[in-house]
Design a protein around this motif. Structure first.
Motif: not given
Length: 345
Positions: A226-236
């Motif tokens: 779910d977090a990776l759908t927002l992009g790597e930077a946002t997920a991190a």
């Protein structure tokens, strides 16, 4: 099935829609299980004579039922692995075989078949492992080689490229083994087409245990998808430990794929088509999407297995041929529909 899954009111919560869709998928699977227990050269007669005829009992309980349940479980494993792969790589064309597991399993089976007839030294321990064990070992080793080449799971693009390279190299090695032992070409080709004909209760128990383990692991780690759908930077930035979570998801995908391939051979398009088909029915978070994709994959492979037994009865079609034809046709239709919709917009 489609209207039932899509008929929930628009105001319902996603969890309610997912529950309805999962219920209908399980009910359809139960109906197909009854059909699978009756499809064969003797038809419904074996079901009717089970109480009085020990041969009919053996046909239904020792052949048809484990094969039917095995098709459901193998499809469930492939559907789960396909949903994880598409979420992990953020690519709708990702399938469970991307990490080289299919080529590794095929190489393991090819080596086992060649050594059974060529090497007297290898025969004793290979006989104990069996072709299913060699397929599983080859799939696991291929995934480990992919992870080594990609230097872990930190970069999904590198992992994807490494899987493609490993698949090509192991496929070439398999071809070399086949050239050295041309008498195994027919058997290896049968494995590549996929079949549930040799699935027994022991294989069903193994696949059920693997499905439970992989399902729990993927459900627990679905937040990373779910977090990776927002992009790597946002997920991190959300504070999630992405590297160990990615490693756990890769492990779940690899184990599910390896177990399914070891028991039923290379069955195409189930892991790729199941998440797409489910996404056209209901949109949910990745945790529910993984579970429902698993049910959808199980239903697809079960239906294909019954058709493979029934269309040319008493002869059988390779189930992998049907899944490739039906799955490929569905994806082509889906692409055409989206192209038409985009042109109309």
């Amino acid at each position: 099935m489609t209207p039932a899954c899509a008929a929930s009111p628009a105001g319902d919560a996603p969890g309610r829609r997912a529950a309805w869709c999962g219920t209908w998928l399980l009910l359809a699977a139960a109906l197909l299980t009854l059909c699978g227990a009756s499809v064969g050269s003797t038809g419904f007669d074996s079901l009717l004579r089970m109480r009085t005829d020990p041969v009919a009992w053996q046909i239904v309980c020792d052949i048809r039922l484990p094969r039917t349940l095995g098709a459901w479980l193998a499809g469930a494993l492939l559907g789960l692995a396909g949903a994880v792969a598409q979420g992990l790589f953020r690519n709708p064309l990702a399938d469970p075989y991307l990490l080289g597991s299919a080529s590794g399993a095929a190489l393991g089976v090819t080596v086992a078949m060649a050594w059974f007839g060529v090497s007297a030294l290898a025969t004793p321990w290979l006989a104990r492992i069996g072709t299913a064990g060699m397929a599983f070992a080859g799939a696991v080793l291929a995934v480990l080689l992919t992870l080594l080449l990609a230097r872990g799971v930190q970069h999904t693009l590198r992992l994807l490229l490494a899987g493609v390279v490993v698949g090509v190299v192991l496929g070439a090695l398999r071809d070399l083994v086949q050239l050295a032992s041309p008498d195994i070409l027919r058997a290896v080709h049968a494995f590549a087409l996929g079949s549930t004909a040799f699935v027994g209760w022991a294989a069903c128990a193994l696949m059920a245990a693997a499905w439970g383990l992989c399902g729990v692991l993927a459900w627990t780690l679905a937040r990373a998808l779910d977090a990776l759908t927002l992009g790597e930077a946002t997920a991190a930035s959300l504070g999630l430990p992405l590297t160990p979570m990615r490693a756990g998801l890769v492990a779940a995908m690899a184990l599910a794929t390896a177990v399914a391939v070891a028991q039923t051979g290379l069955i195409a398009f189930v892991g790729l088509a199941a998440p797409h088909l489910l996404r056209s029915l209901v949109r949910v978070t990745h945790a529910r999407h993984i579970l429902l994709s698993s049910f959808m994959g199980a239903l697809l492979l079960l239906a294909a297995d019954i058709l493979a037994r029934w269309l040319l009865a008493p002869q059988e079609l390779p189930v992998g041929v049907l899944t490739a034809a039906l799955g490929g046709s569905y994806l082509l239709w889906l692409m055409h529909r989206r192209t038409v919709q985009a042109g109309g917009a």
